[in-house]
Design a protein around this motif. Structure first.
Motif, PDB file in Angstrom:
ATOM      1  N   TYR A   1       0.818  -1.224   0.000  1.00  0.00           N
ATOM      2  CA  TYR A   1       0.000   0.000   0.000  1.00  0.00           C
ATOM      3  C   TYR A   1       0.850   1.273   0.000  1.00  0.00           C
ATOM      4  N   GLN A   2       1.874   1.264  -0.863  1.00  0.00           N
ATOM      5  CA  GLN A   2       2.803   2.404  -0.903  1.00  0.00           C
ATOM      6  C   GLN A   2       2.139   3.741  -1.204  1.00  0.00           C
ATOM      7  N   VAL A   3       1.167   3.741  -2.100  1.00  0.00           N
ATOM      8  CA  VAL A   3       0.589   5.016  -2.551  1.00  0.00           C
ATOM      9  C   VAL A   3      -0.168   5.703  -1.415  1.00  0.00           C
ATOM     10  N   ALA A   4      -0.974   4.928  -0.685  1.00  0.00           N
ATOM     11  CA  ALA A   4      -1.726   5.489   0.442  1.00  0.00           C
ATOM     12  C   ALA A   4      -0.754   6.000   1.509  1.00  0.00           C
ATOM     13  N   LEU A   5       0.322   5.264   1.748  1.00  0.00           N
ATOM     14  CA  LEU A   5       1.300   5.673   2.769  1.00  0.00           C
ATOM     15  C   LEU A   5       2.050   6.926   2.330  1.00  0.00           C
ATOM     16  N   SER A   6       2.242   7.073   1.022  1.00  0.00           N
ATOM     17  CA  SER A   6       2.929   8.267   0.503  1.00  0.00           C
ATOM     18  C   SER A   6       2.089   9.520   0.751  1.00  0.00           C
ATOM     19  N   LEU A   7       0.766   9.409   0.551  1.00  0.00           N
ATOM     20  CA  LEU A   7      -0.112  10.560   0.816  1.00  0.00           C
ATOM     21  C   LEU A   7      -0.091  10.892   2.305  1.00  0.00           C
ATOM     22  N   ARG A   8      -0.096   9.858   3.169  1.00  0.00           N
ATOM     23  CA  ARG A   8      -0.070  10.085   4.621  1.00  0.00           C
ATOM     24  C   ARG A   8       1.223  10.804   5.025  1.00  0.00           C
ATOM     25  N   GLU A   9       2.352  10.400   4.441  1.00  0.00           N
ATOM     26  CA  GLU A   9       3.640  11.036   4.757  1.00  0.00           C
ATOM     27  C   GLU A   9       3.605  12.523   4.396  1.00  0.00           C
ATOM     28  N   PHE A  10       3.080  12.822   3.190  1.00  0.00           N
ATOM     29  CA  PHE A  10       2.978  14.223   2.767  1.00  0.00           C
ATOM     30  C   PHE A  10       2.105  15.003   3.752  1.00  0.00           C
ATOM     31  N   PHE A  11       0.954  14.410   4.089  1.00  0.00           N
ATOM     32  CA  PHE A  11      -0.028  15.083   4.921  1.00  0.00           C
ATOM     33  C   PHE A  11       0.531  15.378   6.312  1.00  0.00           C
ATOM     34  N   PHE A  12       1.174  14.374   6.929  1.00  0.00           N
ATOM     35  CA  PHE A  12       1.712  14.579   8.274  1.00  0.00           C
ATOM     36  C   PHE A  12       2.852  15.586   8.272  1.00  0.00           C
ATOM     37  N   SER A  13       3.619  15.660   7.179  1.00  0.00           N
ATOM     38  CA  SER A  13       4.715  16.641   7.135  1.00  0.00           C
ATOM     39  C   SER A  13       4.169  18.067   7.020  1.00  0.00           C
ATOM     40  N   GLN A  14       2.897  18.205   6.568  1.00  0.00           N
ATOM     41  CA  GLN A  14       2.285  19.531   6.442  1.00  0.00           C
ATOM     42  C   GLN A  14       2.057  20.206   7.792  1.00  0.00           C
ATOM     43  N   PHE A  15       2.034  19.417   8.890  1.00  0.00           N
ATOM     44  CA  PHE A  15       1.762  20.035  10.194  1.00  0.00           C
ATOM     45  C   PHE A  15       2.841  21.029  10.595  1.00  0.00           C
ATOM     46  N   LEU A  16       3.975  20.987   9.905  1.00  0.00           N
ATOM     47  CA  LEU A  16       5.052  21.932  10.243  1.00  0.00           C
ATOM     48  C   LEU A  16       4.779  23.311   9.659  1.00  0.00           C
ATOM     49  N   ASN A  17       3.862  23.402   8.706  1.00  0.00           N
ATOM     50  CA  ASN A  17       3.559  24.716   8.134  1.00  0.00           C
ATOM     51  C   ASN A  17       2.764  25.525   9.155  1.00  0.00           C
ATOM     52  N   PRO A  18       3.223  26.727   9.473  1.00  0.00           N
ATOM     53  CA  PRO A  18       2.511  27.534  10.477  1.00  0.00           C
ATOM     54  C   PRO A  18       1.037  27.681  10.108  1.00  0.00           C
ATOM     55  N   GLY A  19       0.190  27.414  11.089  1.00  0.00           N
ATOM     56  CA  GLY A  19      -1.240  27.632  10.870  1.00  0.00           C
ATOM     57  C   GLY A  19      -1.925  26.572  10.035  1.00  0.00           C
ATOM     58  N   PHE A  20      -1.269  25.419   9.817  1.00  0.00           N
ATOM     59  CA  PHE A  20      -1.959  24.340   9.087  1.00  0.00           C
ATOM     60  C   PHE A  20      -2.958  23.724  10.053  1.00  0.00           C
ATOM     61  N   ASP A  21      -4.194  24.183   9.968  1.00  0.00           N
ATOM     62  CA  ASP A  21      -5.210  23.776  10.943  1.00  0.00           C
ATOM     63  C   ASP A  21      -6.050  22.652  10.360  1.00  0.00           C
ATOM     64  N   LEU A  22      -5.924  21.487  10.958  1.00  0.00           N
ATOM     65  CA  LEU A  22      -6.605  20.302  10.447  1.00  0.00           C
ATOM     66  C   LEU A  22      -8.119  20.422  10.529  1.00  0.00           C
ATOM     67  N   SER A  23      -8.599  21.292  11.428  1.00  0.00           N
ATOM     68  CA  SER A  23     -10.058  21.358  11.602  1.00  0.00           C
ATOM     69  C   SER A  23     -10.728  22.338  10.632  1.00  0.00           C
ATOM     70  N   THR A  24      -9.940  22.950   9.729  1.00  0.00           N
ATOM     71  CA  THR A  24     -10.559  23.869   8.752  1.00  0.00           C
ATOM     72  C   THR A  24     -10.404  23.318   7.336  1.00  0.00           C
ATOM     73  N   LYS A  25     -11.141  23.941   6.412  1.00  0.00           N
ATOM     74  CA  LYS A  25     -11.035  23.653   4.970  1.00  0.00           C
ATOM     75  C   LYS A  25     -11.117  22.163   4.638  1.00  0.00           C
ATOM     76  N   SER A  26     -11.929  21.420   5.366  1.00  0.00           N
ATOM     77  CA  SER A  26     -12.090  19.964   5.138  1.00  0.00           C
ATOM     78  C   SER A  26     -10.760  19.253   5.010  1.00  0.00           C
ATOM     79  N   ARG A  27      -9.756  19.696   5.757  1.00  0.00           N
ATOM     80  CA  ARG A  27      -8.460  19.029   5.607  1.00  0.00           C
ATOM     81  C   ARG A  27      -8.493  17.591   6.100  1.00  0.00           C
ATOM     82  N   ALA A  28      -9.401  17.303   7.040  1.00  0.00           N
ATOM     83  CA  ALA A  28      -9.488  15.931   7.545  1.00  0.00           C
ATOM     84  C   ALA A  28      -9.995  14.992   6.445  1.00  0.00           C
ATOM     85  N   ASN A  29     -10.478  15.579   5.358  1.00  0.00           N
ATOM     86  CA  ASN A  29     -10.870  14.808   4.183  1.00  0.00           C
ATOM     87  C   ASN A  29      -9.757  13.923   3.683  1.00  0.00           C
TER      88      ASN A  29
END
Length: 342
Positions: A234-262
């Motif tokens: 399941y490399q492809v799904a894990l690749s998206l997860r890696e990208f997504f989790f690395s986004q938390f370092l961006n200031p103000g990346f708020d998971l509860s807005t803009k349907s990011r939990a999508n």
């Protein structure tokens, strides 16, 4: 021959700019889509995540854009995947797939959920009106609650993780001003350990589902061998997860807005990319750039088609344009086609 499965955006985009008063246009689009696919030996299968996302919006305000768009999209999704008037083609959910692949069990609960979804979708597609939606309001509420609680669960999980890494964590700002910790976190997201933990969590979740159904003994039977297989499978799904989790370092990346939990649902959809059904290739239809990037990173970009790529591949751009213009334009298009002028 090949199999396609569309995500929510694909179905919403194909019925864009169609008024509620012109539901015949939605039927015409389904007919043309199927006609073009038959010529190329393509069959569509319903993904339960796309179905859930569309159905969950039918509990929104009927005047809202999401409600209108999703009601039209439900009609296309169902028509696209209908086998005959009594049955439809449905993809096994990741939970069903993983249960069989890793534990050799049939996940009845996951299958029953999918059948309920497809049944509701079929009724709504055949009579897309307030009466039908009211009739299925308890099922639709359940679907909506499931999506919201699962997303909330992801948000809480991530917040907990961030706080455990950085005790001063507030407001979605992770390691502000601490370069060393930021680097360490990014390295963690890209590590084998991150992939292994994700795989283990998914396997344990399915294991628990099967245990609750009395299909497995109570001891968790997740082995290192299973985790290794899962990570490479399941490399492809894990690749998206890696990208997504690395986004938390961006200031103000708020998971509860803009349907990011999508993201959670996109990751689940990517469990299919690069797989086969029987011996036929499975192609995901999407407009989501991040999902395409994840497939690209894993060398399977050819197993994902963007909306425009697929419409061009089928050669139905001109007929979709004619349908959206109106009856006369569509009738004229069909006459010209029958006379082989186009």
């Amino acid at each position: 021959s090949m199999i396609v499965t569309g995500d929510t955006n694909f179905y919403r985009k194909i019925v864009e700019d169609i008024s509620f008063k012109d539901m015949w246009k939605v039927d015409a689009i389904v007919n043309e889509l199927i006609r073009a696919e038959r010529k190329k030996g393509i069959r569509a299968m319903m993904g339960s995540i796309a179905a859930s996302e569309l159905l969950s919006h039918l509990q929104d305000d009927p005047k809202s854009r999401d409600y209108r768009s999703c009601l039209k999209a439900c009609k296309v999704l169902y028509g696209h995947c209908e086998e005959n008037k009594d049955s439809f083609r449905v993809l096994p959910s990741p939970q069903t797939q993983i249960a069989m692949e890793y534990f050799g069990k049939t996940n009845q609960l996951a299958i029953k959920t999918q059948q309920t979804l497809g049944g509701v979708m079929s009724q709504i597609a055949k009579a897309p009106n307030v009466k039908t939606i009211t009739k299925f309001s308890s099922e639709l509420t359940q679907i909506k609650n499931h999506i919201q609680s699962t997303e909330q669960c992801l948000i809480n999980e991530v917040l907990g993780m961030c706080k455990s890494i950085d005790p001063n964590y507030t407001d979605w700002h992770l390691f502000v001003g601490d370069k060393r910790k930021r680097t360490a976190y990014l390295n963690f997201c890209r590590s084998q350990s991150f992939k292994d933990q994700t795989a283990c969590a998914m396997l344990v979740a399915v294991n628990m589902q099967l245990t609750q159904q009395g299909l497995l003994p109570n001891s968790p039977a997740v082995t290192p061998q299973m985790i290794n297989t899962f990570v490479s499978s399941y490399q492809v799904a894990l690749s998206l997860r890696e990208f997504f989790f690395s986004q938390f370092l961006n200031p103000g990346f708020d998971l509860s807005t803009k349907s990011r939990a999508n993201f959670l649902w996109d990751e689940q959809i990517l469990y299919f990319v690069g797989k086969q059904v029987g011996n036929e290739d499975l192609i995901l239809l999407t407009s989501d750039n991040k999902m395409c990037d994840a497939a690209q990173n894993c060398g399977v970009r050819d197993k994902v088609m963007k909306y425009d790529e697929y419409i061009e591949y089928l050669g139905i751009g001109p007929v979709l344009y004619a349908i959206k213009r109106g009856r006369c334009c569509y009738a004229w298009f069909r006459i010209k086609r029958a006379l082989h002028l186009i």
